[in-house]
Design a protein around this motif. Structure first.
Motif, PDB file in Angstrom:
ATOM      1  N   ASN A  33      57.911   4.378   6.554  1.00 54.09           N
ATOM      2  CA  ASN A  33      57.507   3.138   5.906  1.00 54.09           C
ATOM      3  C   ASN A  33      57.813   1.927   6.781  1.00 54.09           C
ATOM      4  N   THR A 227      55.851  -8.131   0.153  1.00 56.76           N
ATOM      5  CA  THR A 227      55.453  -6.767   0.508  1.00 56.76           C
ATOM      6  C   THR A 227      53.965  -6.510   0.236  1.00 56.76           C
ATOM      7  N   HIS A 231      51.122  -6.065   3.763  1.00 59.46           N
ATOM      8  CA  HIS A 231      50.298  -4.894   4.043  1.00 59.46           C
ATOM      9  C   HIS A 231      48.802  -5.197   3.955  1.00 59.46           C
ATOM     10  N   TYR A 247      59.579  -2.698   1.276  1.00 57.75           N
ATOM     11  CA  TYR A 247      58.649  -1.788   1.945  1.00 57.75           C
ATOM     12  C   TYR A 247      59.335  -0.569   2.570  1.00 57.75           C
ATOM     13  N   PHE A 250      60.083   1.286  -0.957  1.00 60.50           N
ATOM     14  CA  PHE A 250      58.947   1.249  -1.888  1.00 60.50           C
ATOM     15  C   PHE A 250      59.415   1.583  -3.308  1.00 60.50           C
ATOM     16  N   MET A 254      55.188  -1.279  -6.420  1.00 63.80           N
ATOM     17  CA  MET A 254      54.325  -1.312  -5.242  1.00 63.80           C
ATOM     18  C   MET A 254      53.213  -0.252  -5.324  1.00 63.80           C
ATOM     19  N   THR A 255      53.532   0.875  -5.938  1.00 59.83           N
ATOM     20  CA  THR A 255      52.506   1.897  -6.152  1.00 59.83           C
ATOM     21  C   THR A 255      51.421   1.368  -7.082  1.00 59.83           C
ATOM     22  N   CYS A 260      51.273   1.366  -1.656  1.00 57.60           N
ATOM     23  CA  CYS A 260      51.874   2.643  -1.267  1.00 57.60           C
ATOM     24  C   CYS A 260      51.485   3.698  -2.283  1.00 57.60           C
ATOM     25  N   ASP A 264      55.234   8.023  -1.035  1.00 60.23           N
ATOM     26  CA  ASP A 264      55.854   7.149  -0.044  1.00 60.23           C
ATOM     27  C   ASP A 264      57.192   6.587  -0.521  1.00 60.23           C
ATOM     28  N   ILE A 265      57.518   6.755  -1.789  1.00 58.08           N
ATOM     29  CA  ILE A 265      58.756   6.187  -2.330  1.00 58.08           C
ATOM     30  C   ILE A 265      59.941   6.975  -1.782  1.00 58.08           C
TER      31      ILE A 265
END
Length: 389
Positions: A33, A227, A231, A247, A250, A254-255, A260, A264-265
């Motif tokens: 990330n 964040t 991106h 970021y 995450f 953010m999802t 993301c 990605d978390i």
């Protein structure tokens, strides 16, 4: 992925020996990330100034920054003091300065750190300038720009921008530039809206910088960031630096925004199943708000994730399960939007689950330590969180 057949048995035993709840960090995910955003930002010609507020652990800084002179952002003076104590020198304290904090800022500067403060009122500019004159020091300042009406800051075209700048520029303090945060980007849920928010943040902050220059006031730093927008930038011409915080870890917010994916978390809370209520369809866990936080950041998003979504120990999302209630040390998991309900035999008392956080900063703040697992290098570390202000 701690239950993979390839997992080092020693690493797996370390994971199993830890008492729950604890905050687990997948180091390889975090590194991926971090690299993603740094690569994007530098390719657009700007410097990345990571925000330390999420991770707040000195053990993590070497992964955030290429070197000790690299730029970093903090949300507390305590963070700045800890970083400066380790030799990190390029710091922006990105919360509006209060007069009582100036002696601590002065001490950091006297020890060789360059700590810039943030302000957006005449009163702040005056007391910073007066303090510098009285103590024969120079405290560099940045003016916060309101780019989207989200919170504080000065509109780029407001006469107040020039008035504040002149107090700093002509006084004993030092004006280094302008800084904006596109907080309204957290209300964007599609790529087009994110790009629009990012472009607006760029354009409004550049307008403020150009208005200062037109008034013969230097503006060397043009700092932007959140964040979501970080991106989504397309063109950073004229921007000197980009800031972002969550970021690295995450989270579900953010999802939901779309920057993301669930996979990605990198940070999750490991918890133990401590009971069932089959009649109500509940699983009880030993992670309450003291471990997860009370943040409900996804409640205003298209998908409400309760107090967190649930994965198994391999990181596989368990469809429909979420934490619906938290008490101080208890959490309740239920099946939401799944008519099949819960097969309780799949979640025996004593088994472990991972809870993905709504807001990585808030959940991280509930823990004194992070347990960091690297299944590639086969290492385990404890990172110590910097607490306080």
């Amino acid at each position: 992925m701690l239950y993979s057949e390839k997992t080092n048995p020693l690493l797996l035993r370390q994971y199993q020996s830890l008492d729950t709840p604890f905050l687990s960090v997948d180091k390889q995910l975090m590194l991926k990330n971090l690299a993603r955003l740094r690569s994007k930002t530098e390719a657009l010609g700007a410097e990345l100034r990571p925000h330390f507020k999420t991770v707040r652990a000195l053990e993590a800084v070497e992964h955030l920054l290429p070197q000790k002179t690299s730029a970093i952002t903090v949300s507390t003076v305590k963070e700045a003091e800890a970083l400066a104590g380790e030799g990190y020198t390029n710091i922006v304290y990105a919360v509006g300065i209060s007069e009582g904090k100036l002696p601590r800022i002065e001490q950091l500067i006297a020890k060789g750190a360059q700590v810039r403060v943030l302000l957006d009122t005449v009163e702040q500019a005056q007391f910073v300038s007066q303090y510098c004159k009285l103590h024969s020091c120079v405290i560099p300042a940045m003016i916060e720009v309101d780019c989207d009406g989200h919170r504080g800051g000065i509109h780029p075209d407001a006469p107040l921008l020039i008035e504040i700048a002149n107090i700093l520029h002509q006084g004993a303090a030092s004006l280094h530039g302008v800084l904006a945060h596109a907080g309204e980007s957290y209300l964007c849920f599609d790529p087009e809206s994110l790009v629009e928010a990012a472009n607006n943040e760029v354009n409004m902050t550049l307008k403020a910088a150009n208005n200062l220059r037109a008034a013969a006031i230097p503006c060397d730093i043009v700092s932007i960031g959140s964040t979501p927008t970080a991106h989504s930038y397309q063109d950073l011409t004229g921007i000197t630096e980009v800031r972002a915080g969550v970021y690295g870890f995450f989270d579900l917010v953010m999802t939901g925004i779309g920057v993301c994916r669930i996979k990605d978390i990198a940070a999750s809370v490991v918890t133990t199943v401590i009971g069932h209520n089959r009649e109500k369809g509940w699983i009880f866990i030993d992670a309450g708000w003291m471990a997860l936080s009370l943040d409900r950041g996804t409640s205003g998003q298209p998908k409400d994730c309760g107090y967190g979504l649930v994965t198994d120990c391999n990181g596989t999302l368990l469809d429909g399960l979420q934490v619906i209630t938290v008490n101080q040390e208890h959490g309740i998991i239920a099946s939401v939007g799944n008519d099949d309900g819960i097969n309780f035999d799949d979640f025996p008392v004593g088994s472990r689950l991972h809870i993905l956080p709504n807001h990585g900063c808030a959940t991280a703040s509930m823990h004194q330590h992070y347990h960091v697992f690297d299944t590639v290098d086969e290492t385990y570390e404890i990172w110590n969180r910097i607490q306080g202000w």
